[in-house]
Enzyme design. Sequence first.
Site, mmCIF file in Angstrom:
data_model
loop_
_atom_site.group_PDB
_atom_site.id
_atom_site.type_symbol
_atom_site.label_atom_id
_atom_site.label_comp_id
_atom_site.label_asym_id
_atom_site.label_seq_id
_atom_site.Cartn_x
_atom_site.Cartn_y
_atom_site.Cartn_z
ATOM 1 N N LYS A 1 -8.032 -0.833 -5.075
ATOM 2 C CA LYS A 1 -7.785 -2.032 -4.265
ATOM 3 C C LYS A 1 -9.023 -2.914 -4.400
ATOM 4 O O LYS A 1 -9.991 -2.781 -3.642
ATOM 5 C CB LYS A 1 -7.549 -1.636 -2.805
ATOM 6 C CG LYS A 1 -7.360 -2.807 -1.848
ATOM 7 C CD LYS A 1 -5.927 -3.133 -1.607
ATOM 8 C CE LYS A 1 -5.758 -4.200 -0.530
ATOM 9 N NZ LYS A 1 -4.366 -4.594 -0.341
ATOM 10 N N LEU B 1 11.082 3.599 7.532
ATOM 11 C CA LEU B 1 10.680 4.988 7.742
ATOM 12 C C LEU B 1 9.667 5.055 8.877
ATOM 13 O O LEU B 1 8.690 4.313 8.891
ATOM 14 C CB LEU B 1 10.054 5.567 6.468
ATOM 15 C CG LEU B 1 10.943 5.659 5.226
ATOM 16 C CD1 LEU B 1 10.111 6.061 4.008
ATOM 17 C CD2 LEU B 1 12.078 6.649 5.450
ATOM 18 N N THR C 1 0.823 -1.208 0.000
ATOM 19 C CA THR C 1 0.000 0.000 0.000
ATOM 20 C C THR C 1 0.856 1.258 0.000
ATOM 21 O O THR C 1 0.590 2.204 -0.763
ATOM 22 C CB THR C 1 -0.949 0.011 1.211
ATOM 23 O OG1 THR C 1 -1.798 -1.139 1.154
ATOM 24 C CG2 THR C 1 -1.808 1.261 1.208
ATOM 25 N N VAL D 1 -4.057 -8.179 -3.122
ATOM 26 C CA VAL D 1 -4.253 -8.469 -1.703
ATOM 27 C C VAL D 1 -3.306 -9.594 -1.315
ATOM 28 O O VAL D 1 -3.223 -10.618 -2.005
ATOM 29 C CB VAL D 1 -5.726 -8.831 -1.405
ATOM 30 C CG1 VAL D 1 -6.190 -9.992 -2.242
ATOM 31 C CG2 VAL D 1 -5.938 -9.105 0.079
ATOM 32 N N GLY D 2 -2.550 -9.397 -0.229
ATOM 33 C CA GLY D 2 -1.590 -10.411 0.190
ATOM 34 C C GLY D 2 -0.523 -10.625 -0.861
ATOM 35 O O GLY D 2 -0.001 -9.685 -1.454
ATOM 36 N N PRO E 1 14.006 2.452 2.721
ATOM 37 C CA PRO E 1 14.479 2.064 4.050
ATOM 38 C C PRO E 1 13.332 2.071 5.057
ATOM 39 O O PRO E 1 12.204 2.465 4.733
ATOM 40 C CB PRO E 1 15.500 3.164 4.376
ATOM 41 C CG PRO E 1 14.953 4.379 3.666
ATOM 42 C CD PRO E 1 14.354 3.845 2.385
#
Length: 262
Positions: A55, A228, A34, A135-136, A226
């Site tokens: 989505k 965050l 996401t 999804v997944g 990285p």
Amino acid sequence: MSRLSPSTAHAPMTQPARLHGCFVTGTDTEVGKTRISAALLHCLAQAGWSSAGFKPVAAGTSLIDGQCVNEDVRALRQASSLALTDAEVGPCQLETACAPHIAAALQNEAIDRAALLRAAQALASRADVLVIEGVGGFCVPLGPDWDTSDLACDFQLPVVLVVGLRLGCINHALLTAQEVRARGLRLLGWIGNVVDANMPWVDENIACLRERLWQQHGAPCLGLVPWLAQPTPAKVAAHLDTAALTSVLAPVLTSPSSLASS
């Protein structure tokens, strides 16, 4: 809003009008799909594209101000350059945070595959480009005889692979890339996202991913994100390789606003 049906999960798919954009999948759940999708939407908007996040299936909602909200759907909605509703971004939002086919069964319903394709086409009629988040992982069951890889094939969009950088990521990435290609879809590239801040040998893992995914699948690295503390779309986008993204996305897009005005 849940786009569900008790009897049409396996409705025959018709060939849709061509969609423009990409399908974002991951090596597993909770690997940052996401936040990467939202960052891609941010980059596209900065480049002048009319962009929309989508989505198709989301599992897990929370009650916020009296409304059932899926956090992933809301994040994609907020990152889109168009003014959209949660229902437009997430046509099938299931209540329970678990595998989608299980969440749907708990509601005594079935995910309507044909409705998801219609929802994508409706959104595509308003935007230059869609960023569709799966999804997944890539092969998560959505019904008795179909899964997320089938959904990706319905959309016929090239794939961006989000690799969750943690122990086991090389195997997961190579297997996912192999399946994407086996389904006849183009793998645009991959984005590494650190999900284990204490991962040992991270540089060596990244080097191996760069080499293997390029040699075996022609998939370049499109960014390395990285850990965050506040992964806003803009902050995540700062770690994406803009030149590489432009190179791989340009052939699958049209000129800005051309689709929305056609």
